[in-house]
Design an enzyme around this catalytic site. Sequence first.
Site, PDB file in Angstrom:
ATOM      1  N   LYS A  16       0.861  -1.190   0.000  1.00  0.00           N
ATOM      2  CA  LYS A  16       0.000   0.000   0.000  1.00  0.00           C
ATOM      3  C   LYS A  16       0.898   1.241   0.000  1.00  0.00           C
ATOM      4  O   LYS A  16       1.530   1.570   1.004  1.00  0.00           O
ATOM      5  CB  LYS A  16      -0.932   0.047   1.210  1.00  0.00           C
TER       6      LYS A  16
ATOM      7  N   GLY B  92       6.897   4.829   8.266  1.00  0.00           N
ATOM      8  CA  GLY B  92       6.071   6.025   8.375  1.00  0.00           C
ATOM      9  C   GLY B  92       6.241   6.645   9.743  1.00  0.00           C
ATOM     10  O   GLY B  92       7.252   6.425  10.423  1.00  0.00           O
ATOM     11  N   SER B  93       5.233   7.384  10.161  1.00  0.00           N
ATOM     12  CA  SER B  93       5.340   8.134  11.417  1.00  0.00           C
ATOM     13  C   SER B  93       5.227   7.200  12.625  1.00  0.00           C
ATOM     14  O   SER B  93       4.643   6.113  12.548  1.00  0.00           O
ATOM     15  CB  SER B  93       4.245   9.188  11.471  1.00  0.00           C
ATOM     16  N   THR B  94       5.755   7.672  13.742  1.00  0.00           N
ATOM     17  CA  THR B  94       5.713   6.865  14.959  1.00  0.00           C
ATOM     18  C   THR B  94       4.272   6.662  15.421  1.00  0.00           C
ATOM     19  O   THR B  94       3.897   5.563  15.862  1.00  0.00           O
ATOM     20  CB  THR B  94       6.566   7.541  16.055  1.00  0.00           C
TER      21      THR B  94
ATOM     22  N   VAL C 295       1.471   6.423  13.656  1.00  0.00           N
ATOM     23  CA  VAL C 295       0.817   5.378  12.861  1.00  0.00           C
ATOM     24  C   VAL C 295       1.486   4.028  13.120  1.00  0.00           C
ATOM     25  O   VAL C 295       0.812   2.996  13.213  1.00  0.00           O
ATOM     26  CB  VAL C 295       0.825   5.743  11.355  1.00  0.00           C
ATOM     27  N   GLY C 296       2.794   4.034  13.291  1.00  0.00           N
ATOM     28  CA  GLY C 296       3.507   2.787  13.581  1.00  0.00           C
ATOM     29  C   GLY C 296       2.977   2.117  14.842  1.00  0.00           C
ATOM     30  O   GLY C 296       2.834   0.884  14.897  1.00  0.00           O
TER      31      GLY C 296
ATOM     32  N   GLU D 142       9.633   0.970  10.762  1.00  0.00           N
ATOM     33  CA  GLU D 142      10.664   2.002  10.534  1.00  0.00           C
ATOM     34  C   GLU D 142       9.978   3.346  10.706  1.00  0.00           C
ATOM     35  O   GLU D 142       9.188   3.761   9.854  1.00  0.00           O
ATOM     36  CB  GLU D 142      11.231   1.871   9.118  1.00  0.00           C
TER      37      GLU D 142
ATOM     38  N   CYS E 152      13.756  10.540   6.947  1.00  0.00           N
ATOM     39  CA  CYS E 152      13.578  10.090   8.332  1.00  0.00           C
ATOM     40  C   CYS E 152      14.825  10.347   9.168  1.00  0.00           C
ATOM     41  O   CYS E 152      14.739  10.611  10.360  1.00  0.00           O
ATOM     42  CB  CYS E 152      13.227   8.613   8.349  1.00  0.00           C
TER      43      CYS E 152
ATOM     44  N   GLU F 199       9.363  15.891  15.219  1.00  0.00           N
ATOM     45  CA  GLU F 199       9.830  15.729  13.851  1.00  0.00           C
ATOM     46  C   GLU F 199       9.085  16.722  12.954  1.00  0.00           C
ATOM     47  O   GLU F 199       7.864  16.691  12.885  1.00  0.00           O
ATOM     48  CB  GLU F 199       9.545  14.293  13.384  1.00  0.00           C
TER      49      GLU F 199
HETATM   50  P1  NAD Z   1       2.399   8.256   7.774  1.00  0.00           P
HETATM   51  O1  NAD Z   1       2.657   7.481   9.003  1.00  0.00           O
HETATM   52  O2  NAD Z   1       1.367   9.318   7.813  1.00  0.00           O
HETATM   53  O3  NAD Z   1       1.978   7.284   6.585  1.00  0.00           O
HETATM   54  C1  NAD Z   1       2.793   6.211   6.161  1.00  0.00           C
HETATM   55  C2  NAD Z   1       1.925   5.184   5.460  1.00  0.00           C
HETATM   56  O4  NAD Z   1       1.011   4.649   6.420  1.00  0.00           O
HETATM   57  C3  NAD Z   1       1.066   5.745   4.329  1.00  0.00           C
HETATM   58  O5  NAD Z   1       0.968   4.785   3.317  1.00  0.00           O
HETATM   59  C4  NAD Z   1      -0.281   5.951   5.002  1.00  0.00           C
HETATM   60  O6  NAD Z   1      -1.378   5.917   4.118  1.00  0.00           O
HETATM   61  C5  NAD Z   1      -0.327   4.752   5.944  1.00  0.00           C
HETATM   62  N1  NAD Z   1      -1.214   4.912   7.099  1.00  0.00           N
HETATM   63  C6  NAD Z   1      -1.617   6.060   7.709  1.00  0.00           C
HETATM   64  N2  NAD Z   1      -2.453   5.785   8.728  1.00  0.00           N
HETATM   65  C7  NAD Z   1      -2.572   4.417   8.776  1.00  0.00           C
HETATM   66  C8  NAD Z   1      -3.278   3.520   9.619  1.00  0.00           C
HETATM   67  N3  NAD Z   1      -4.034   3.943  10.620  1.00  0.00           N
HETATM   68  N4  NAD Z   1      -3.144   2.197   9.386  1.00  0.00           N
HETATM   69  C9  NAD Z   1      -2.363   1.745   8.393  1.00  0.00           C
HETATM   70  N5  NAD Z   1      -1.693   2.545   7.554  1.00  0.00           N
HETATM   71  C10 NAD Z   1      -1.784   3.876   7.746  1.00  0.00           C
HETATM   72  O7  NAD Z   1       3.819   8.840   7.322  1.00  0.00           O
HETATM   73  P2  NAD Z   1       4.147   9.771   6.090  1.00  0.00           P
HETATM   74  O8  NAD Z   1       3.698  11.160   6.424  1.00  0.00           O
HETATM   75  O9  NAD Z   1       3.668   9.146   4.818  1.00  0.00           O
HETATM   76  O10 NAD Z   1       5.752   9.687   6.069  1.00  0.00           O
HETATM   77  C11 NAD Z   1       6.544  10.447   6.890  1.00  0.00           C
HETATM   78  C12 NAD Z   1       6.996   9.643   8.093  1.00  0.00           C
HETATM   79  O11 NAD Z   1       7.697   8.480   7.691  1.00  0.00           O
HETATM   80  C13 NAD Z   1       7.972  10.404   8.969  1.00  0.00           C
HETATM   81  O12 NAD Z   1       7.636  10.231  10.311  1.00  0.00           O
HETATM   82  C14 NAD Z   1       9.307   9.735   8.675  1.00  0.00           C
HETATM   83  O13 NAD Z   1      10.259   9.847   9.689  1.00  0.00           O
HETATM   84  C15 NAD Z   1       8.887   8.334   8.445  1.00  0.00           C
HETATM   85  N6  NAD Z   1       9.919   7.599   7.703  1.00  0.00           N
HETATM   86  C16 NAD Z   1      10.700   6.685   8.369  1.00  0.00           C
HETATM   87  C17 NAD Z   1      11.712   5.996   7.693  1.00  0.00           C
HETATM   88  C18 NAD Z   1      12.600   5.000   8.409  1.00  0.00           C
HETATM   89  O14 NAD Z   1      13.289   4.243   7.748  1.00  0.00           O
HETATM   90  N7  NAD Z   1      12.601   4.959   9.717  1.00  0.00           N
HETATM   91  C19 NAD Z   1      11.922   6.247   6.329  1.00  0.00           C
HETATM   92  C20 NAD Z   1      11.120   7.181   5.691  1.00  0.00           C
HETATM   93  C21 NAD Z   1      10.107   7.843   6.382  1.00  0.00           C
END
Ligand code: NAD
Length: 501
Positions: free
Chosen positions: A199, A252-254, A256-257, A274, A308, A405
């Site tokens: 996704k 993605g973000s902490t 959502v993680g 991540e 990130c 962040e």
């Molecule tokens: P995000 O967490 O908003 O979204 C990431 C993904 O998760 C997207 O595909 C989004 O649609 C999906 N998502 C959102 N809510 C969800 C839910 N409730 N359930 C399942 N999936 C969901 O992050 P973003 O704004 O797309 O990206 C930026 C973030 O990613 C920053 O915090 C950045 O630090 C992090 N990031 C981390 C790394 C790493 O390797 N640690 C690398 C790149 C980006």
Amino acid sequence: MRPSDLSQEQLSQLGFLSQLRHDNFIDGQPCPSRSSATTQVIDPATEMVVAEVPDSNAEDVDLAVASARRALHSPAWANMLPAERERLLYRLSVLIEEHGDELSALETLQSGKLRGIARMVDVAGGAALVRYMAGWATKLEGQTLQPSLAGPGDVQYRSFTQREPIGVVAAIVPWNFPLAIALWKMAPALAAGCTVVLKPSEETPLTALRLAQLVQQAGFPAGVFNVVCGRGHSAGAALASHPGIDKVSFTGSTAVGKAIGHAAVDHMTRMTLELGGKSPMIVLPDADVQQVAQGAAMGIFFNQGQVCTAASRLYIHRSLFEPVVQALAEIAAGMKIGSGFDAASQLGPVVSKRHFERVMQHIEAARQAGARIVTGGEPALGGGYFIRPTVLTEVHADMAIVREEVFGPVIVALPYDDIDEVVALANDSPYGLAASIWSHNLSAVHRLIPRIKAGTVWVNTHNMLDMALPLGGFKQSGYGHDLGRAAVESYTTLKSVCMAI
Ligand code: NAD
């Protein structure tokens, strides 16, 4: 509407965009969504709509997971020899390179990033990573062990471990390196013999959909790689909590993680997370001012700070504070801001209007809290989501701009006096993704490395990711790893075998 400022040559590379509307990719082919809702893909440089994709629902996710599960057990995939998986991945890497002009143009169009960066990092780096992971397909191994079991009678025991594919993998990825991070997850998963439902971010689905076509063209069996588009709270949440997946690999973000982690625990789904970062850059007193200023500029302004591991906190020994800040501000103020398609641009737009507003709010809140804006701090150009590279001083450890962040071209610089103080400041964060140390004093550097709570520590460089070097976070930056052997092994499960002979 099509972006009007693309040249004919650029548009001709985007044959994929001859249609506005795109479907999901399931079971080896485009698959119309069961949902009538859609999301728009917007060029952040021109604010024009360039494509529309489904905002998929739980039914679409069911279809994709069912397709991946069928493929997992299909003789074509389950019985495929590792060397054949290696060959297919290698062929995919060649196709990615052959379509590099198109993929990099799509990446710039949907995310705003500089075309040169898309070419170098997402395409060339992505293809190299696929080749690296292809090599692992034939090298996954267990161990032969010497058990201490005895009897009954003259019975002896033989034991060994073997690695097996973990199963169906849900890969959920962000918008900052859409193609590269998709490849970081799908390539090791396929090398290990898993199948994948990807996704992509709702902001940047286009390279994922094009990748699915290339995977098919490379000769992978249908259903081995599926793409479901949609928002996080709909498609993403349905995928992360689906009982039919065996592992979720999320970047993605902490916030959502953590939600994904909770959903995964319900089904004991394995996970790699991540997450976010607020990475410190530590400048020791012997460092070279110009080298540090260049390094900080690369560390924070690369990809508009949407990295990130971005160097968003700069801790400078007080003896160097003024000259480093001044040199960095000069570099920032002189950067050419413009469309990612303009080869002269050094800084493109941030990804979306929502994100632009978020970054600007962070800057404004910092200003109101007493931060000094040395340079930047305001939008650039007329339209599009451009923000001037921003350097802030006179900030305190408890300010949001130092703790949260921002994910934009914004760096805070703070002076320190001694090494214990800077260790405490650098580690005073919920995050622990990466850090860098700037010094040529080997002894000081080696003593400092173990004291920094971060998954990656760079020395005299920043943001240098390598396909062989595992990337993972300490603390709230996540757990598990992308890249390297650690990543491919995380798509396997270890089975122990014990035989009485
Ligand atoms: P995000 O967490 O908003 O979204 C990431 C993904 O998760 C997207 O595909 C989004 O649609 C999906 N998502 C959102 N809510 C969800 C839910 N409730 N359930 C399942 N999936 C969901 O992050 P973003 O704004 O797309 O990206 C930026 C973030 O990613 C920053 O915090 C950045 O630090 C992090 N990031 C981390 C790394 C790493 O390797 N640690 C690398 C790149 C980006």
